[in-house]
Design a protein around this motif. Structure first.
Motif, PDB file in Angstrom:
ATOM      1  N   THR A  23      -1.519  12.895  14.489  1.00  0.00           N
ATOM      2  CA  THR A  23      -1.429  12.287  12.990  1.00  0.00           C
ATOM      3  C   THR A  23       0.067  12.578  12.274  1.00  0.00           C
ATOM      4  N   LEU A  26       2.205   9.717  13.226  1.00  0.00           N
ATOM      5  CA  LEU A  26       1.797   8.578  12.717  1.00  0.00           C
ATOM      6  C   LEU A  26       1.834   8.249  11.250  1.00  0.00           C
ATOM      7  N   ALA A  27       1.622   9.410  10.415  1.00  0.00           N
ATOM      8  CA  ALA A  27       2.021   9.379   9.119  1.00  0.00           C
ATOM      9  C   ALA A  27       3.227   9.059   8.510  1.00  0.00           C
ATOM     10  N   TRP A  28       4.076   9.685   9.124  1.00  0.00           N
ATOM     11  CA  TRP A  28       5.567   9.457   9.232  1.00  0.00           C
ATOM     12  C   TRP A  28       6.113   8.106   9.386  1.00  0.00           C
ATOM     13  N   GLY A  29       5.309   7.170  10.497  1.00  0.00           N
ATOM     14  CA  GLY A  29       5.739   6.005  10.701  1.00  0.00           C
ATOM     15  C   GLY A  29       5.086   5.085   9.732  1.00  0.00           C
ATOM     16  N   VAL A  30       3.977   5.285   9.254  1.00  0.00           N
ATOM     17  CA  VAL A  30       3.487   4.616   8.316  1.00  0.00           C
ATOM     18  C   VAL A  30       4.002   4.485   6.956  1.00  0.00           C
ATOM     19  N   PHE A  31       4.486   5.723   6.672  1.00  0.00           N
ATOM     20  CA  PHE A  31       5.212   5.804   5.148  1.00  0.00           C
ATOM     21  C   PHE A  31       6.470   5.344   5.433  1.00  0.00           C
ATOM     22  N   ASN A  32       7.291   5.285   6.368  1.00  0.00           N
ATOM     23  CA  ASN A  32       8.604   4.770   6.637  1.00  0.00           C
ATOM     24  C   ASN A  32       8.265   3.193   6.801  1.00  0.00           C
ATOM     25  N   THR A  33       7.299   2.492   7.260  1.00  0.00           N
ATOM     26  CA  THR A  33       7.045   1.128   7.204  1.00  0.00           C
ATOM     27  C   THR A  33       6.813   0.599   6.055  1.00  0.00           C
ATOM     28  N   LEU A  34       6.055   1.262   5.149  1.00  0.00           N
ATOM     29  CA  LEU A  34       5.613   1.054   3.670  1.00  0.00           C
ATOM     30  C   LEU A  34       6.926   1.021   2.847  1.00  0.00           C
ATOM     31  N   SER A  35       7.640   2.071   3.156  1.00  0.00           N
ATOM     32  CA  SER A  35       8.860   2.368   2.270  1.00  0.00           C
ATOM     33  C   SER A  35       9.874   1.236   2.349  1.00  0.00           C
TER      34      SER A  35
END
Length: 42
Positions: A23, A26-35
């Protein structure tokens, strides 16, 4: 009726480490994608 039991009981510490291993990236990737996506809307 028979109940099926695991041959090796689950080690809860290993399970928690595994979920962190999955996780956190995964959370790091989602955060970077959204930013990065938010830059498109500014």
């Amino acid at each position: 009726m028979s109940t099926v039991q695991a041959a090796h009981p689950t080690n809860k510490f290993k399970l928690a480490v595994f979920w962190l291993y999955v996780t956190l990236p995964l959370a790091w990737g989602v955060f970077n994608t959204l930013s990065q996506a938010m830059k498109l809307f500014k």
